[in-house]
Motif scaffolding. Structure first.
Motif, PDB file in Angstrom:
ATOM      1  N   SER A   1      11.091  -0.270  -1.742  1.00 53.21           N
ATOM      2  CA  SER A   1       9.909   0.577  -1.549  1.00 53.21           C
ATOM      3  C   SER A   1       9.163   0.659  -2.878  1.00 53.21           C
ATOM      4  O   SER A   1       9.622   1.314  -3.828  1.00 53.21           O
ATOM      5  CB  SER A   1      10.318   1.992  -1.112  1.00 53.21           C
ATOM      6  OG  SER A   1      10.876   1.961   0.162  1.00 53.21           O
TER       7      SER A   1
ATOM      8  N   CYS B   1       6.665   2.274  -3.722  1.00 48.87           N
ATOM      9  CA  CYS B   1       6.180   3.605  -4.098  1.00 48.87           C
ATOM     10  C   CYS B   1       7.222   4.389  -4.882  1.00 48.87           C
ATOM     11  O   CYS B   1       6.874   5.299  -5.627  1.00 48.87           O
ATOM     12  CB  CYS B   1       5.768   4.388  -2.858  1.00 48.87           C
ATOM     13  SG  CYS B   1       7.136   4.791  -1.745  1.00 48.87           S
TER      14      CYS B   1
ATOM     15  N   GLY C   1       9.188   6.667   0.504  1.00 48.93           N
ATOM     16  CA  GLY C   1      10.228   5.726   0.930  1.00 48.93           C
ATOM     17  C   GLY C   1      10.500   5.748   2.415  1.00 48.93           C
ATOM     18  O   GLY C   1      11.573   5.312   2.855  1.00 48.93           O
ATOM     19  N   LEU C   2       9.542   6.233   3.210  1.00 50.66           N
ATOM     20  CA  LEU C   2       9.817   6.422   4.640  1.00 50.66           C
ATOM     21  C   LEU C   2       9.049   5.493   5.574  1.00 50.66           C
ATOM     22  O   LEU C   2       9.379   5.427   6.752  1.00 50.66           O
ATOM     23  CB  LEU C   2       9.477   7.872   5.043  1.00 50.66           C
ATOM     24  CG  LEU C   2      10.275   8.949   4.324  1.00 50.66           C
ATOM     25  CD1 LEU C   2       9.738  10.333   4.672  1.00 50.66           C
ATOM     26  CD2 LEU C   2      11.742   8.840   4.674  1.00 50.66           C
ATOM     27  N   CYS C   3       8.023   4.796   5.089  1.00 49.75           N
ATOM     28  CA  CYS C   3       7.147   4.098   6.051  1.00 49.75           C
ATOM     29  C   CYS C   3       7.108   2.580   5.916  1.00 49.75           C
ATOM     30  O   CYS C   3       6.691   1.890   6.840  1.00 49.75           O
ATOM     31  CB  CYS C   3       5.721   4.628   5.933  1.00 49.75           C
ATOM     32  SG  CYS C   3       4.863   4.060   4.461  1.00 49.75           S
ATOM     33  N   GLY C   4       7.489   2.026   4.777  1.00 49.79           N
ATOM     34  CA  GLY C   4       7.509   0.575   4.611  1.00 49.79           C
ATOM     35  C   GLY C   4       6.177  -0.066   4.260  1.00 49.79           C
ATOM     36  O   GLY C   4       6.119  -1.285   4.071  1.00 49.79           O
ATOM     37  N   CYS C   5       5.109   0.709   4.134  1.00 50.88           N
ATOM     38  CA  CYS C   5       3.794   0.106   3.815  1.00 50.88           C
ATOM     39  C   CYS C   5       3.775  -0.513   2.419  1.00 50.88           C
ATOM     40  O   CYS C   5       2.946  -1.373   2.132  1.00 50.88           O
ATOM     41  CB  CYS C   5       2.691   1.149   3.908  1.00 50.88           C
ATOM     42  SG  CYS C   5       2.332   1.629   5.599  1.00 50.88           S
ATOM     43  N   CYS C   6       4.652  -0.047   1.539  1.00 50.43           N
ATOM     44  CA  CYS C   6       4.649  -0.483   0.142  1.00 50.43           C
ATOM     45  C   CYS C   6       5.727  -1.519  -0.140  1.00 50.43           C
ATOM     46  O   CYS C   6       6.039  -1.782  -1.297  1.00 50.43           O
ATOM     47  CB  CYS C   6       4.901   0.740  -0.737  1.00 50.43           C
ATOM     48  SG  CYS C   6       6.523   1.467  -0.369  1.00 50.43           S
TER      49      CYS C   6
ATOM     50  N   ARG D   1       0.835  -1.215   0.000  1.00 49.60           N
ATOM     51  CA  ARG D   1       0.000   0.000   0.000  1.00 49.60           C
ATOM     52  C   ARG D   1       0.861   1.253   0.000  1.00 49.60           C
ATOM     53  O   ARG D   1       1.953   1.251   0.543  1.00 49.60           O
ATOM     54  CB  ARG D   1      -0.878   0.008   1.250  1.00 49.60           C
ATOM     55  CG  ARG D   1      -1.770  -1.199   1.329  1.00 49.60           C
ATOM     56  CD  ARG D   1      -2.661  -1.117   2.542  1.00 49.60           C
ATOM     57  NE  ARG D   1      -3.574  -2.225   2.531  1.00 49.60           N
ATOM     58  CZ  ARG D   1      -3.440  -3.330   3.251  1.00 49.60           C
ATOM     59  NH1 ARG D   1      -2.393  -3.454   4.037  1.00 49.60           N
ATOM     60  NH2 ARG D   1      -4.321  -4.295   3.176  1.00 49.60           N
ATOM     61  N   GLU D   2       0.290   2.313  -0.553  1.00 47.58           N
ATOM     62  CA  GLU D   2       0.987   3.594  -0.499  1.00 47.58           C
ATOM     63  C   GLU D   2       0.496   4.381   0.697  1.00 47.58           C
ATOM     64  O   GLU D   2      -0.703   4.591   0.868  1.00 47.58           O
ATOM     65  CB  GLU D   2       0.764   4.398  -1.775  1.00 47.58           C
ATOM     66  CG  GLU D   2       1.489   5.732  -1.714  1.00 47.58           C
ATOM     67  CD  GLU D   2       1.759   6.326  -3.069  1.00 47.58           C
ATOM     68  OE1 GLU D   2       1.782   5.588  -4.057  1.00 47.58           O
ATOM     69  OE2 GLU D   2       1.952   7.556  -3.116  1.00 47.58           O
ATOM     70  N   SER D   3       1.438   4.800   1.524  1.00 49.51           N
ATOM     71  CA  SER D   3       1.103   5.668   2.661  1.00 49.51           C
ATOM     72  C   SER D   3       1.861   6.988   2.518  1.00 49.51           C
ATOM     73  O   SER D   3       1.304   7.984   2.116  1.00 49.51           O
ATOM     74  CB  SER D   3       1.440   4.969   3.982  1.00 49.51           C
ATOM     75  OG  SER D   3       1.060   5.782   5.059  1.00 49.51           O
ATOM     76  N   CYS D   4       3.167   6.958   2.793  1.00 53.89           N
ATOM     77  CA  CYS D   4       3.925   8.218   2.710  1.00 53.89           C
ATOM     78  C   CYS D   4       4.269   8.582   1.268  1.00 53.89           C
ATOM     79  O   CYS D   4       4.400   9.758   0.947  1.00 53.89           O
ATOM     80  CB  CYS D   4       5.201   8.126   3.541  1.00 53.89           C
ATOM     81  SG  CYS D   4       6.447   7.027   2.846  1.00 53.89           S
ATOM     82  N   GLY D   5       4.461   7.580   0.417  1.00 53.81           N
ATOM     83  CA  GLY D   5       4.861   7.842  -0.966  1.00 53.81           C
ATOM     84  C   GLY D   5       6.266   8.399  -1.091  1.00 53.81           C
ATOM     85  O   GLY D   5       6.643   8.898  -2.146  1.00 53.81           O
TER      86      GLY D   5
END
Ligand code: FES
Ligand code: FES
Length: 164
Positions: free
Chosen positions: A63, A65, A48-53, A42-46
């Protein structure tokens, strides 16, 4: 959009050879979601900072995103959807369920893939090693204690299984 911005790529996605037509500006997340309907990353921060993607490309975390889809050509890609490809949950998935290591679940696919990567390289990580390895993955629901507990539980189960 000019024709020259199109490129065809071939890669292995969760064990299956696939092809896709992508635009040169498309991200890995774009192609996974829009071409293959895989929505686990999933895209969260877009940024490269959060790891959701997070997805795994040739054994390394990426990443989705930020990484370009065109660069997937010739690679082996694993997403969270591949973890239970055998029909059984991966031990890491089962441990996350058993420990309640999520709330909204938005971050979970990234944590699962990174936890699996960790256990592949370090089968018996300490709490501090788990925290260090997962430091690039953010959970807005702050399920960190349960996530660490789940990684330890998965490690114990995998190690017990390999000794049986
Ligand atoms: S959405 Fe890619 S790192 Fe946050
Ligand atoms: S479970 Fe909600 S962001 Fe992690």
């Amino acid at each position: 959009m000019s024709e020259s911005n199109n490129t065809q790529i071939s890669f292995v996605l969760n064990g299956q050879p696939v092809k896709a037509h992508v635009q040169t500006h498309h991200s890995v997340l774009d192609v996974l979601r829009n071409t293959f309907e895989l929505y686990g990353a999933r895209e969260s921060c877009g940024q490269g900072l959060c790891g959701c993607c997070t997805v795994i490309v040739d054994g390394k975390s990426v990443s989705g995103c930020l990484a370009l889809a065109a660069d997937l050509d010739g690679t082996q890609v694993e997403t969270v959807e591949g973890l239970d490809a055998s029909g059984q949950l991966d031990p890491v998935q089962q441990a996350f369920i058993d420990c309640g290591a999520f709330q909204c679940g938005f971050c979970t696919s990234g944590f699962l893939l990174m936890s699996k990567q960790l256990l592949a390289s370090n089968p018996n990580p300490t709490e501090s090693e788990i925290k260090h390895y997962l430091a690039g993955n953010l959970c807005r629901c702050a399920a960190y204690p349960e996530i660490i507990q789940a990684v330890r539980l998965a490690a114990d189960r995998i190690n017990a299984g390999s000794q049986a």
